[in-house]
Scaffold this motif. Structure first.
Motif, PDB file in Angstrom:
ATOM      1  N   PRO A 163     -34.360 -13.782  31.753  1.00 29.49           N
ATOM      2  CA  PRO A 163     -34.157 -12.804  30.668  1.00 29.49           C
ATOM      3  C   PRO A 163     -32.883 -12.977  29.820  1.00 29.49           C
ATOM      4  CG  PRO A 163     -35.017 -11.710  32.595  1.00 29.49           C
ATOM      5  CD  PRO A 163     -34.708 -13.128  33.011  1.00 29.49           C
ATOM      6  N   THR A 164     -31.717 -12.928  30.407  1.00 30.71           N
ATOM      7  CA  THR A 164     -30.485 -13.012  29.618  1.00 30.71           C
ATOM      8  C   THR A 164     -30.329 -14.393  28.995  1.00 30.71           C
ATOM      9  OG1 THR A 164     -29.424 -11.336  30.995  1.00 30.71           O
ATOM     10  CG2 THR A 164     -27.969 -12.739  29.686  1.00 30.71           C
ATOM     11  N   CYS A 165     -30.719 -15.414  29.734  1.00 28.51           N
ATOM     12  CA  CYS A 165     -30.603 -16.788  29.234  1.00 28.51           C
ATOM     13  C   CYS A 165     -31.464 -16.979  27.978  1.00 28.51           C
ATOM     14  CB  CYS A 165     -31.017 -17.778  30.309  1.00 28.51           C
ATOM     15  SG  CYS A 165     -30.111 -17.609  31.862  1.00 28.51           S
ATOM     16  N   SER A 166     -32.663 -16.429  27.998  1.00 31.44           N
ATOM     17  CA  SER A 166     -33.604 -16.593  26.891  1.00 31.44           C
ATOM     18  C   SER A 166     -33.356 -15.629  25.738  1.00 31.44           C
ATOM     19  CB  SER A 166     -35.039 -16.408  27.384  1.00 31.44           C
ATOM     20  OG  SER A 166     -35.413 -17.490  28.201  1.00 31.44           O
ATOM     21  N   ALA A 167     -32.883 -14.443  26.037  1.00 30.44           N
ATOM     22  CA  ALA A 167     -32.702 -13.436  24.992  1.00 30.44           C
ATOM     23  C   ALA A 167     -31.339 -13.515  24.316  1.00 30.44           C
ATOM     24  CB  ALA A 167     -32.891 -12.034  25.576  1.00 30.44           C
ATOM     25  N   LYS A 168     -30.315 -14.011  25.046  1.00 29.12           N
ATOM     26  CA  LYS A 168     -28.957 -13.960  24.500  1.00 29.12           C
ATOM     27  C   LYS A 168     -28.203 -15.285  24.532  1.00 29.12           C
ATOM     28  CE  LYS A 168     -28.400  -9.126  25.820  1.00 29.12           C
ATOM     29  NZ  LYS A 168     -27.678  -8.187  26.674  1.00 29.12           N
ATOM     30  N   HIS A 169     -28.156 -15.934  25.721  1.00 29.62           N
ATOM     31  CA  HIS A 169     -27.251 -17.073  25.868  1.00 29.62           C
ATOM     32  C   HIS A 169     -27.660 -18.263  24.997  1.00 29.62           C
ATOM     33  CE1 HIS A 169     -24.220 -18.859  28.976  1.00 29.62           C
ATOM     34  NE2 HIS A 169     -23.786 -18.910  27.736  1.00 29.62           N
ATOM     35  N   LEU A 170     -28.848 -18.810  25.230  1.00 23.89           N
ATOM     36  CA  LEU A 170     -29.316 -19.945  24.418  1.00 23.89           C
ATOM     37  C   LEU A 170     -29.424 -19.575  22.939  1.00 23.89           C
ATOM     38  CD1 LEU A 170     -30.318 -22.841  24.016  1.00 23.89           C
ATOM     39  CD2 LEU A 170     -32.584 -22.073  24.796  1.00 23.89           C
ATOM     40  N   PRO A 171     -30.022 -18.435  22.576  1.00 24.58           N
ATOM     41  CA  PRO A 171     -30.105 -18.092  21.148  1.00 24.58           C
ATOM     42  C   PRO A 171     -28.744 -18.001  20.450  1.00 24.58           C
ATOM     43  CG  PRO A 171     -31.652 -16.763  22.378  1.00 24.58           C
ATOM     44  CD  PRO A 171     -30.805 -17.485  23.390  1.00 24.58           C
ATOM     45  N   GLY A 172     -27.724 -17.557  21.152  1.00 30.46           N
ATOM     46  CA  GLY A 172     -26.391 -17.493  20.559  1.00 30.46           C
ATOM     47  C   GLY A 172     -25.876 -18.865  20.168  1.00 30.46           C
ATOM     48  N   PHE A 173     -26.122 -19.849  21.017  1.00 28.33           N
ATOM     49  CA  PHE A 173     -25.689 -21.219  20.702  1.00 28.33           C
ATOM     50  C   PHE A 173     -26.570 -21.834  19.620  1.00 28.33           C
ATOM     51  CE2 PHE A 173     -23.133 -20.649  24.431  1.00 28.33           C
ATOM     52  CZ  PHE A 173     -22.000 -21.395  24.156  1.00 28.33           C
ATOM     53  N   VAL A 174     -27.864 -21.529  19.637  1.00 28.11           N
ATOM     54  CA  VAL A 174     -28.749 -22.012  18.573  1.00 28.11           C
ATOM     55  C   VAL A 174     -28.272 -21.469  17.228  1.00 28.11           C
ATOM     56  CG1 VAL A 174     -31.097 -21.892  17.635  1.00 28.11           C
ATOM     57  CG2 VAL A 174     -30.749 -22.356  20.074  1.00 28.11           C
ATOM     58  N   ASP A 175     -28.009 -20.173  17.167  1.00 29.84           N
ATOM     59  CA  ASP A 175     -27.581 -19.530  15.918  1.00 29.84           C
ATOM     60  C   ASP A 175     -26.227 -20.023  15.427  1.00 29.84           C
ATOM     61  OD1 ASP A 175     -29.918 -18.042  16.006  1.00 29.84           O
ATOM     62  OD2 ASP A 175     -28.931 -16.211  16.734  1.00 29.84           O
ATOM     63  N   ASN A 176     -25.366 -20.477  16.332  1.00 30.76           N
ATOM     64  CA  ASN A 176     -24.007 -20.884  15.973  1.00 30.76           C
ATOM     65  C   ASN A 176     -23.772 -22.394  16.011  1.00 30.76           C
ATOM     66  OD1 ASN A 176     -22.192 -18.405  15.545  1.00 30.76           O
ATOM     67  ND2 ASN A 176     -23.407 -17.846  17.349  1.00 30.76           N
ATOM     68  N   THR A 177     -24.844 -23.170  16.127  1.00 35.28           N
ATOM     69  CA  THR A 177     -24.695 -24.628  16.211  1.00 35.28           C
ATOM     70  C   THR A 177     -23.871 -25.187  15.052  1.00 35.28           C
ATOM     71  OG1 THR A 177     -26.730 -24.932  17.489  1.00 35.28           O
ATOM     72  CG2 THR A 177     -25.951 -26.833  16.237  1.00 35.28           C
ATOM     73  N   ALA A 178     -24.202 -24.845  13.840  1.00 36.40           N
ATOM     74  CA  ALA A 178     -23.499 -25.393  12.671  1.00 36.40           C
ATOM     75  C   ALA A 178     -22.027 -24.992  12.671  1.00 36.40           C
ATOM     76  CB  ALA A 178     -24.173 -24.940  11.378  1.00 36.40           C
ATOM     77  N   LYS A 179     -21.736 -23.767  13.041  1.00 34.80           N
ATOM     78  CA  LYS A 179     -20.340 -23.301  13.077  1.00 34.80           C
ATOM     79  C   LYS A 179     -19.543 -24.031  14.154  1.00 34.80           C
ATOM     80  CE  LYS A 179     -21.339 -18.642  11.420  1.00 34.80           C
ATOM     81  NZ  LYS A 179     -21.422 -17.229  11.806  1.00 34.80           N
ATOM     82  N   ILE A 180     -20.163 -24.250  15.302  1.00 32.89           N
ATOM     83  CA  ILE A 180     -19.478 -24.941  16.403  1.00 32.89           C
ATOM     84  C   ILE A 180     -19.219 -26.396  16.043  1.00 32.89           C
ATOM     85  CG2 ILE A 180     -19.760 -25.730  18.800  1.00 32.89           C
ATOM     86  CD1 ILE A 180     -21.266 -23.033  19.297  1.00 32.89           C
ATOM     87  N   THR A 181     -20.216 -27.079  15.506  1.00 34.11           N
ATOM     88  CA  THR A 181     -20.011 -28.484  15.148  1.00 34.11           C
ATOM     89  C   THR A 181     -19.043 -28.620  13.969  1.00 34.11           C
ATOM     90  OG1 THR A 181     -22.051 -28.502  13.835  1.00 34.11           O
ATOM     91  CG2 THR A 181     -22.204 -29.267  16.114  1.00 34.11           C
ATOM     92  N   ALA A 182     -18.996 -27.619  13.101  1.00 32.44           N
ATOM     93  CA  ALA A 182     -18.041 -27.648  11.982  1.00 32.44           C
ATOM     94  C   ALA A 182     -16.599 -27.565  12.474  1.00 32.44           C
ATOM     95  CB  ALA A 182     -18.327 -26.507  11.012  1.00 32.44           C
ATOM     96  N   LYS A 183     -16.399 -27.086  13.693  1.00 34.45           N
ATOM     97  CA  LYS A 183     -15.058 -26.980  14.282  1.00 34.45           C
ATOM     98  C   LYS A 183     -14.667 -28.244  15.049  1.00 34.45           C
ATOM     99  CE  LYS A 183     -13.923 -22.522  13.561  1.00 34.45           C
ATOM    100  NZ  LYS A 183     -12.617 -21.963  13.280  1.00 34.45           N
ATOM    101  N   GLY A 184     -15.449 -29.316  14.878  1.00 35.79           N
ATOM    102  CA  GLY A 184     -15.085 -30.592  15.488  1.00 35.79           C
ATOM    103  C   GLY A 184     -15.777 -30.929  16.787  1.00 35.79           C
TER     104      GLY A 184
END
Length: 159
Positions: A47-68
């Motif tokens: 539940p938490t992994c699918s609803a929050k943890h992975l989606p948070g990283f999916v949604d922020n991929t561009a921002k994270i990679t933009a930080k190097g």
């Protein structure tokens, strides 16, 4: 002993689904010579992994990679088939979905817990970390069952 900031990741073999099928990868190859955001979850499709943890990283991929950050890696004590399917179901894109099938890497980090009561066996505590050439620069380790500090937004703020 639990991994901590300043430690180098232990040598281990992990698995990832590739065009050739399940493929073994060494931690040296996966994390060496680059800056990596690694996050681990207790289980794909939970539940938490699918609803929050992975989606948070999916949604922020561009921002994270933009930080190097060169790569984002999601790790779970699952098999590579499950990790690949879970990544596909959640449109994980460039996030590497990596399996620790026998929990050997998780145990070497000292972050395992026994979820046998829930029918899951040995699993990884939830965490996120920033690695530079396999060395832990930042570690956000949850208490078993928690989801307070290992989210993508916290990690993004640490970059």
């Amino acid at each position: 002993m639990t991994i901590k900031v300043g430690d180098k990741l232990p040598n281990a073999e992990l698995m990832m689904m590739t065009e050739k099928g399940p493929t073994k990868m060494s931690t040296a190859d996966l994390f060496g010579g680059k800056k990596v955001a690694l996050f681990a979850v207790p289980g794909a499709y939970t539940p938490t992994c699918s609803a929050k943890h992975l989606p948070g990283f999916v949604d922020n991929t561009a921002k994270i990679t933009a930080k190097g950050v060169d790569e984002i890696v999601c790790l779970s004590v699952n098999d590579p088939f499950v990790m690949a399917a879970w990544g596909k179901d959640h449109s994980a894109g460039s996030i590497k979905m990596v399996a620790d099938p026998d929990a050997s890497f998780t145990k070497a980090l000292g972050v395992e817990f026994d979820a046998s009561g829930a029918g899951l066996g040995v699993r990884s505590r939830r965490y996120s970390m920033i690695l530079d050439d396999g060395v832990v620069k930042q570690l956000n380790l949850e208490e078993t069952g928690g989801f307070e500090v290992s989210d993508a937004e916290t990690l993004l703020g640490q970059l």
